[in-house]
Structures are given as structure tokens and as C-alpha cells.
Write a protein that holds these residues in place. Structure first.
Motif, PDB file in Angstrom:
ATOM      1  N   ARG A  60       0.724  -0.953   0.274  1.00 33.18           N
ATOM      2  CA  ARG A  60      -0.053  -0.041   0.180  1.00 33.18           C
ATOM      3  C   ARG A  60       0.837   1.282  -0.019  1.00 33.18           C
ATOM      4  O   ARG A  60       0.357   2.492  -0.221  1.00 33.18           O
ATOM      5  N   ALA A  61       2.376   1.208   0.448  1.00 35.41           N
ATOM      6  CA  ALA A  61       2.910   2.346   0.664  1.00 35.41           C
ATOM      7  C   ALA A  61       2.904   3.200  -0.613  1.00 35.41           C
ATOM      8  O   ALA A  61       2.745   4.345  -0.618  1.00 35.41           O
ATOM      9  N   ALA A  62       2.923   2.645  -2.069  1.00 31.93           N
ATOM     10  CA  ALA A  62       2.943   3.427  -3.309  1.00 31.93           C
ATOM     11  C   ALA A  62       1.788   4.286  -3.347  1.00 31.93           C
ATOM     12  O   ALA A  62       1.760   5.324  -3.910  1.00 31.93           O
ATOM     13  N   GLY A  63       0.513   3.740  -2.721  1.00 32.65           N
ATOM     14  CA  GLY A  63      -0.364   4.508  -2.835  1.00 32.65           C
ATOM     15  C   GLY A  63      -0.568   5.741  -2.047  1.00 32.65           C
ATOM     16  O   GLY A  63      -1.232   6.655  -1.900  1.00 32.65           O
ATOM     17  N   THR A  67       4.046  11.132  -4.661  1.00 35.47           N
ATOM     18  CA  THR A  67       5.040  11.256  -5.462  1.00 35.47           C
ATOM     19  C   THR A  67       4.373  10.553  -6.920  1.00 35.47           C
ATOM     20  O   THR A  67       3.254   9.980  -6.673  1.00 35.47           O
ATOM     21  N   ASN A  68       5.039  10.237  -8.125  1.00 37.34           N
ATOM     22  CA  ASN A  68       4.720   9.496  -8.949  1.00 37.34           C
ATOM     23  C   ASN A  68       4.762   7.864  -8.392  1.00 37.34           C
ATOM     24  O   ASN A  68       5.642   7.757  -7.569  1.00 37.34           O
ATOM     25  N   SER A  69       3.761   7.194  -8.523  1.00 37.07           N
ATOM     26  CA  SER A  69       3.690   5.983  -7.929  1.00 37.07           C
ATOM     27  C   SER A  69       2.928   4.922  -8.718  1.00 37.07           C
ATOM     28  O   SER A  69       2.072   5.343  -9.457  1.00 37.07           O
ATOM     29  N   PHE A  70       3.319   3.749  -8.450  1.00 35.07           N
ATOM     30  CA  PHE A  70       3.006   2.724  -9.150  1.00 35.07           C
ATOM     31  C   PHE A  70       2.541   1.385  -8.405  1.00 35.07           C
ATOM     32  O   PHE A  70       3.494   0.989  -7.880  1.00 35.07           O
ATOM     33  N   HIS A  71       1.374   1.009  -8.274  1.00 38.08           N
ATOM     34  CA  HIS A  71       0.864  -0.049  -7.377  1.00 38.08           C
ATOM     35  C   HIS A  71       0.748  -1.182  -8.310  1.00 38.08           C
ATOM     36  O   HIS A  71      -0.289  -1.293  -9.119  1.00 38.08           O
TER      37      HIS A  71
END
Ligand SMILES: Cc1ncc(C[n+]2csc(CCOP(=O)(O)OP(=O)(O)O)c2C)c(N)n1
Ligand code: SF4
Ligand SMILES: [Mg+2]
Lengths: 279, 92
Positions: A60-63, A67-71
Motif C-alpha cells: 500500500r505504500a505506493a498509494g 509522488t509518482n507511484s505505481f501499485h
């Protein structure tokens, strides 16, 4: 005291996603905290930072990062991150994912990304089990540990992640626990400044679904276990750093320089194009 | 007793120790207790009150004992506590 002031790191988090899903006493929030602190201290350009996660509690950290993020899909954050890095080497690509995601289903991606020295950075939350799906045994579960799928004690030998990373060719390898917040933050700063493939294992409490079967019902009890048994031994032999109930060796294990894959590939492309021009 | 303990520093009058201002975002706390347990100066303790998440958030016992190491800020999984240095007009 009534507070009006915002948390200094609030700007690095997506407000709409808070509160996070992590249980009380879970170490994942500490890892996120240390990560954003490192980003803050380095004054990184958030437009050039990409956080990639796989599936799992820590995924869940990416969400959560602003920043730009990708799950991505389970086990594949390294594959996605490789694509991002090769397409645009200007970007700083960081993977924050779980032990199951990176070393069970995603194990091959990990060893080959390290071998090829792709300049992506991996932070692994090692909570010794598959937290999200109900606490199953995984490739980091200690021998004799009780989990939902090893109710009589685990008989499999776990991976020693720092040894695996070092042997696969990573240019930076470290291990900390969530109790070592200062050293972890400094280590993440170092990781983010490396050219090649880097790896940090963060031993993290999962009291809710791992600790409860192993006589550590709360995050505090798991953190006290880390305090009791962890020993800082910088640049010791990663082969001898197996995690046991009696001993968790932490510290930096590898810090070397090696030209990255994305540099080589873009150099090679330029070289081929130049030769073509001469024909 | 070691020298540094009995000798008063020559600039003791001039140098003011920074004073901490502890901010607790009570309703963000999930009650793990890490900040209370690992504060080296034992500045915090569990409060009696129950917050929006149904747990007892920490409360400040003695703000003046805080040395602004900010360990609590870093170890909090829920971004629910942070320390700032008091502006000088109040702090010194
Ligand atoms: C292809 C695929 N297989 C299996 C799953 C089920 N699954 C979801 S999370 C997970 C394990 C997560 O463990 P880990 O990466 O250690 O993360 P944690 O939850 O412990 O933080 C599994 C097996 C899935 N989502 N996709
Ligand atoms: S199940 Fe474990 S890893 Fe998942 S949020 Fe809860 S404590 Fe954390
Ligand atoms: Mg896990």
C-alpha cells in the motif's frame, strides 16, 4: 495540547488515503516514515521520484506517497520498475514491497535485477510472513515459527536476504529493524544516492498476524525482541547474518561502485547509432 | 565525578538550551505505544482519554525534559507526533 500545526512530513503523503490500513503496532508505517524523512533530508525533486510497490500490506505504500507511484501486480514491482528506469534513467525509482512479494513470487526478478545492476532501489519490509492474506508461511519465515500454514512449526529454511542480495551482485546492501529509525533513515539516504542496484531489508513487526502466534502479541513486544537481539556489525559477512530468534545482525553489508545497466544500454545504443552514421 | 559534570561551562549564560514543543495529533494515534516506550527521557505516558480510533493516545508528562531527539517523530507509524523547537521569545 491542541494542535493546529501540520506534521512536517504530511506533504509527502496523500491526505485522501490517510489513515493507512496498517494495524496498530505494525512496522510498515515506520518504514514509510523513515523513507519520507530521507526524501525530505535529501530535498529530492518529487517529480523525478517514482515509488513502486507490489501486492501485500506494505504494498500500500505506493498509494500513500505523494509522488509518482505505481501499485503493480503481485511479485512484479521490479519488472515494472525496470521498465520505468530504462525508459527514463533520469527518474529515481524506488521499490517498497514485502518479503513475500519480492522473494517468493518475485524472487527471480530480484536476483536478475541485482545481477544486471539495474539502478533501481529496493526496500523490503520483512515481516516473516504473508501479512495481507492471513499470515501464511513464506520464504523468510524462521525455522519452527508458527504461522497459519505451519501450525506445528515451520520446517523450511528461510532465505538470508542480505546474503542473497550480496551474492546476486547488489552494489548496496543493508539490514535494519524498525527500531533503528535513525540508521535506517541515513541508510535510505545512501541508497537513494547510489548509481546501481541497492537493497535494504527492514525487519518489521507484524504483531497482528505473525507475532500473535509466536508469543509476541503486540508491536511493542516485537520491538523489544529487536532491541534485545539485534547487533550492529557493519561490513560483516552477509553469509553469517542469518536471522534467528537469538540474533539479528544489522548494519551495512555491501557498498561498492559498479556501472549501471541503464548507463551501459544507453551507451551501447549511442555507439551503434554512431557506427551506422559512418556507413 | 567526571570534569564535564561538575564544571560549569564558561558560556553557560549565553547558550540557551533549546526548548521543545511537543505536538500530538491525538486522533491519528493507533495506540501502539512506541513513542512512550522508546523516549529516552520518558517524556510521554498513556493518557486516560479515548480518541477517535478508540485507543489511548500519549500525553506529555514533562515537556521541559524533552531533548528534541525526535525519536518519537521517526518511530511513529501513524505520523501522529512531532517536536518543534520553541521560538526563542518563548523558549529562552
Ligand atoms: C498473482 C497473485 N498471487 C497471489 C496473490 C495473493 N497475495 C496477495 S498479498 C500476498 C502476500 C503478501 O506478502 P508480502 O509481500 O510479504 O507482504 P505483507 O502483506 O506481508 O506486507 C499474496 C500471496 C495475489 N494477489 N496475486
Ligand atoms: S497484518 Fe501485519 S503486516 Fe499487515 S498491516 Fe497488520 S501488522 Fe502490518
Ligand atoms: Mg510479508
Amino acid at each position: 495540547m491542541e494542535t493546529v500545526m501540520a506534521h512536517p512530513f504530511a506533504k509527502y503523503l496523500r491526505e485522501a488515503m490517510m489513515p493507512h490500513i496498517w494495524c496498530s503496532g505494525c512496522g510498515n508505517g515506520i518504514i514509510l516514515n523513515c523513507f519520507v524523512q530521507a526524501v525530505d533530508e535529501l530535498q529530492m525533486d518529487l517529480n523525478k521520484l517514482v515509488v513502486v510497490s507490489g501486492i501485500g500490506c506494505i504494498g500500500r505504500a505506493a498509494g500513500y506517497v505523494n509522488t509518482n507511484s505505481f501499485h503493480t501486480t503481485h511479485g512484479r514491482p521490479i519488472a515494472f520498475a525496470t521498465g520505468i528506469k530504462l525508459a527514463n534513467p533520469e527518474l529515481e525509482v524506488v521499490i517498497i514491497s514485502g518479503d513475500g512479494d519480492l522473494f517468493a513470487i518475485g524472487g527471480n526478478h530480484f536476483i536478475h535485477a541485482a545481477r544486471r545492476n539495474i539502478g533501481i532501489k529496493v526496500i523490503c519490509a520483512n515481516n516473516f510472513n504473508y501479512g495481507m492474506t492471513g499470515g501464511q508461511q513464506g520464504p523468510t519465515t524462521p525455522v519452527e515459527a508458527l504461522t497459519t500454514t505451519t501450525p506445528y512449526g515451520n520446517i523450511e529454511h528461510p532465505f538470508n536476504l542480505v546474503h542473497l542480495a550480496a551474492a546476486s551482485g547488489a552494489t548496496y546492501v543493508a539490514r535494519w529493524t524498525t527500531l533503528h529509525v535513525r540508521r535506517l533513515t541515513q541508510s535510505i539516504k545512501k541508497l537513494l544516492q547510489k548509481e546501481g542496484f541497492g537493497f535494504i531489508e527492514v525487519v518489521s513487526p507484524c504483531p497482528e498476524i505473525f507475532g500473535r502466534y509466536n508469543k509476541m502479541r503486540t508491536g511493542l513486544e516485537m520491538m523489544e525482541w529487536f532491541r534485545k537481539v539485534s547487533a550492529i556489525e557493519n561490513f560483516s559477512d552477509p553469509a553469517k547474518a542469518e536471522i534467528t530468534p537469538e540474533r539479528i545482525v544489522v548494519g551495512e553489508f555491501v557498498d561498492i561502485a559498479k556501472i549501471s545497466y541503464e548507463k551501459l544500454i544507453h551507451e551501447k545504443i549511442a555507439e551503434i547509432n554512431e557506427k551506422k552514421m559512418q556507413w | 565525578m567526571p570534569v564535564r559534570l561538575w564544571r560549569k561551562p564558561l558560556d553557560a549564560e549565553k547558550v540557551k538550551l533549546p526548548k521543545a514543543e511537543i505536538h500530538i495529533l491525538k486522533n491519528q494515534c493507533k495506540g501502539c505505544g512506541f513513542c512512550i516506550q522508546f523516549c529516552p527521557k520518558k517524556v510521554l505516558e498513556e493518557s486516560e482519554e479515548i480518541n477517535a480510533r478508540g485507543v489511548h493516545p500519549p500525553k506529555v508528562v514533562d515537556e521541559s525534559k524533552c531533548i528534541i531527539c525526535s525519536f518519537c517523530t521517526s518511530v511513529c507509524p501513524d505520523f501522529a507526533i512531532f517536536i518543534v523547537e520553541k521560538p526563542c521569545k518563548e523558549g529562552c
